[in-house]
Design an enzyme around this catalytic site. Sequence first.
Site, PDB file in Angstrom:
ATOM      1  CB  CYS A  72      62.677  40.390  35.574  1.00 50.32           C
ATOM      2  SG  CYS A  72      62.130  40.380  33.856  1.00 50.32           S
ATOM      3  CB  CYS A  78      59.501  42.890  34.653  1.00 49.65           C
ATOM      4  SG  CYS A  78      59.213  42.733  32.885  1.00 49.65           S
TER       5      CYS A  78
END
Lengths: 197, 92
Positions: A105, A110
């Site tokens: 990410c 994430c």
Amino acid sequence: MTTDHHHGTPPAPVERRAVALEELLVEQGLISHEDIDAVQQEYETQLGPMHGARVVARAWVDPSYRERLLANGTRAVHELGIEGPEIEHLVVVANSPEVHHVVVCTLCSCYPWGVLGLPPNWYKDPPYRARVVREPRVLLAEMGCPLEESVEIQVWDSSADCRYLVLPERPAGTDGLSEEALAGLVTRDSMVGVEVL
Amino acid sequence: MTLDLDGASAPPRRNGELAFDAPWQYRVFGLAAGVVERRFDDDWAPFRRCLKDAIADRPQRPYWDSWTAALEELVVGTGLLGPDAVSRRIAD
């Protein structure tokens, strides 16, 4: 400046901010200390890469499940009773002898919590987030995952909208193993794509 | 450069993986998760936006420092706490 060798260093400013935040939110009745304990307990006991490992093992033994998993990751993990946060839009990418997938990410952290648990420290660090895009082959080798030049590397950048899970290749010599035993071979790192099993 | 693959040995470990360097980080993680669950109907999107901004704002800052800043931004930005509440409390 004061130092106290008996009690270690004083808390860092950020730690004091974190403590102050908790105190204030509790005093305002917005959350309780017990709420926080309960949430921690939930994350500790119910989340982790064991769920992802179960998904991978099923895909190894059941070709039709593998197909469904690659077509719609979220639906296929729900099929195994795996709910959990951050897997509402899960895309599963399968490694092959020709292509190796790795997940990052670049903007923050994430990560598909529902199948892998909380992200490890290195996943959140700027060096990983930058270098896996710029020089994935070098970085993977440094992380103990050297790949042949002939293997193409695909880097997947997670976002708020989409999380990725790597389906590693089934290791050779595991033909006789049960699905449960196979799940025991699957590591978190292999499902992020920084390890080959 | 270190990727901290082995990391410090501070708890908690989860299935052998280290997610935190110090207990306060685990606590502020739980605090944010609790706030999201209780006050934002389990919707991580607003917090995630704050976290992305906090990291973009100071990319080299340690992760859990950004996390803490993001939580403060979230609760202040949505009016759960006053703008100076945290600074005033620390100054006390």
